[in-house]
Design a protein around this motif. Structure first.
Motif, PDB file in Angstrom:
ATOM      1  N   VAL A 247      15.888  29.923   1.274  1.00  0.00           N
ATOM      2  CA  VAL A 247      17.214  29.725   0.688  1.00  0.00           C
ATOM      3  C   VAL A 247      17.417  28.249   0.402  1.00  0.00           C
ATOM      4  O   VAL A 247      17.061  27.399   1.220  1.00  0.00           O
ATOM      5  CB  VAL A 247      18.297  30.211   1.677  1.00  0.00           C
ATOM      6  N   GLN A 248      18.002  27.947  -0.763  1.00  0.00           N
ATOM      7  CA  GLN A 248      18.443  26.594  -1.075  1.00  0.00           C
ATOM      8  C   GLN A 248      19.951  26.561  -0.861  1.00  0.00           C
ATOM      9  O   GLN A 248      20.659  27.420  -1.389  1.00  0.00           O
ATOM     10  CB  GLN A 248      18.124  26.231  -2.531  1.00  0.00           C
ATOM     11  N   PRO A 249      20.468  25.617  -0.094  1.00  0.00           N
ATOM     12  CA  PRO A 249      21.919  25.545   0.092  1.00  0.00           C
ATOM     13  C   PRO A 249      22.625  25.220  -1.218  1.00  0.00           C
ATOM     14  O   PRO A 249      22.096  24.472  -2.044  1.00  0.00           O
ATOM     15  CB  PRO A 249      22.107  24.402   1.082  1.00  0.00           C
ATOM     16  N   GLN A 250      23.804  25.783  -1.412  1.00  0.00           N
ATOM     17  CA  GLN A 250      24.608  25.462  -2.582  1.00  0.00           C
ATOM     18  C   GLN A 250      24.971  23.983  -2.518  1.00  0.00           C
ATOM     19  O   GLN A 250      25.289  23.463  -1.447  1.00  0.00           O
ATOM     20  CB  GLN A 250      25.862  26.329  -2.578  1.00  0.00           C
ATOM     21  N   PRO A 251      24.920  23.276  -3.657  1.00  0.00           N
ATOM     22  CA  PRO A 251      25.233  21.846  -3.644  1.00  0.00           C
ATOM     23  C   PRO A 251      26.635  21.560  -3.117  1.00  0.00           C
ATOM     24  O   PRO A 251      27.540  22.385  -3.239  1.00  0.00           O
ATOM     25  CB  PRO A 251      25.129  21.442  -5.114  1.00  0.00           C
ATOM     26  N   GLY A 252      26.812  20.376  -2.583  1.00  0.00           N
ATOM     27  CA  GLY A 252      28.107  19.953  -2.047  1.00  0.00           C
ATOM     28  C   GLY A 252      28.252  20.388  -0.606  1.00  0.00           C
ATOM     29  O   GLY A 252      27.541  21.258  -0.125  1.00  0.00           O
TER      30      GLY A 252
ATOM     31  N   GLY B 183      29.884  23.025  -7.172  1.00  0.00           N
ATOM     32  CA  GLY B 183      29.450  21.950  -6.290  1.00  0.00           C
ATOM     33  C   GLY B 183      28.305  21.127  -6.853  1.00  0.00           C
ATOM     34  O   GLY B 183      28.007  20.058  -6.343  1.00  0.00           O
ATOM     35  N   ASP B 184      27.651  21.609  -7.897  1.00  0.00           N
ATOM     36  CA  ASP B 184      26.537  20.884  -8.510  1.00  0.00           C
ATOM     37  C   ASP B 184      27.081  19.672  -9.270  1.00  0.00           C
ATOM     38  O   ASP B 184      27.860  19.837 -10.203  1.00  0.00           O
ATOM     39  CB  ASP B 184      25.780  21.812  -9.456  1.00  0.00           C
TER      40      ASP B 184
END
Length: 105
Positions: free
Chosen positions: A75-80, A97-98
Motif C-alpha cells: 500500500v502507498q499512503p495517500q499524500p498529505g 492531498g496530492d
C-alpha cells in the motif's frame, strides 16, 4: 488486537460519518520498552445512520505503519498527513492531498 490499542487524544468531525475517535497503537518490537504511535487509528463509535456499518471497525494510517499490504501488494499512503487512504497499484488518481493537484483540496 484490541490489547494493542489505547484511547488517543482529540476527535474530529466528518459531515457524512459523524464524530471520529482516535486511538494510539502500542508496538512491542522486542526491545526494552514498547513504542506508542499516537493517533495511528480512528473509529466512528456512533456513526450517522447512513454509515452505521462502520461502528465497531477501526481505520489506520498506512504512513505510520512499517508496511501494509492488500492481496500481497504494498500500500502507498495517500499524500498529505490528513487523509488515511490506501493507494494500490490498480487504483488511478489523482488523489486528494496530492500537492501536484491542489484543485482536489
Amino acid at each position: 488486537r484490541s490489547a494493542w490499542l489505547r484511547p488517543g487524544s482529540g476527535r474530529s468531525f466528518c459531515e457524512w460519518k459523524g464524530v471520529a475517535s482516535y486511538w494510539d497503537l502500542l508496538r512491542d518490537d522486542g526491545g526494552p520498552q514498547e513504542r506508542r504511535l499516537s493517533r495511528a487509528l480512528w473509529s466512528y463509535p456512533q456513526p450517522t445512520e447512513r454509515f452505521s456499518a462502520l461502528a465497531g471497525w477501526f481505520s489506520l494510517y498506512p504512513a505510520l505503519m512499517d508496511g501494509c499490504w492488500v492481496d500481497g501488494e504494498p500500500v502507498q499512503p495517500q499524500p498529505g498527513g490528513f487523509y488515511g487512504g490506501w493507494i494500490l497499484p490498480w487504483l488511478q488518481g489523482p488523489f486528494k492531498g496530492d500537492p501536484a493537484h491542489p484543485e482536489l483540496r
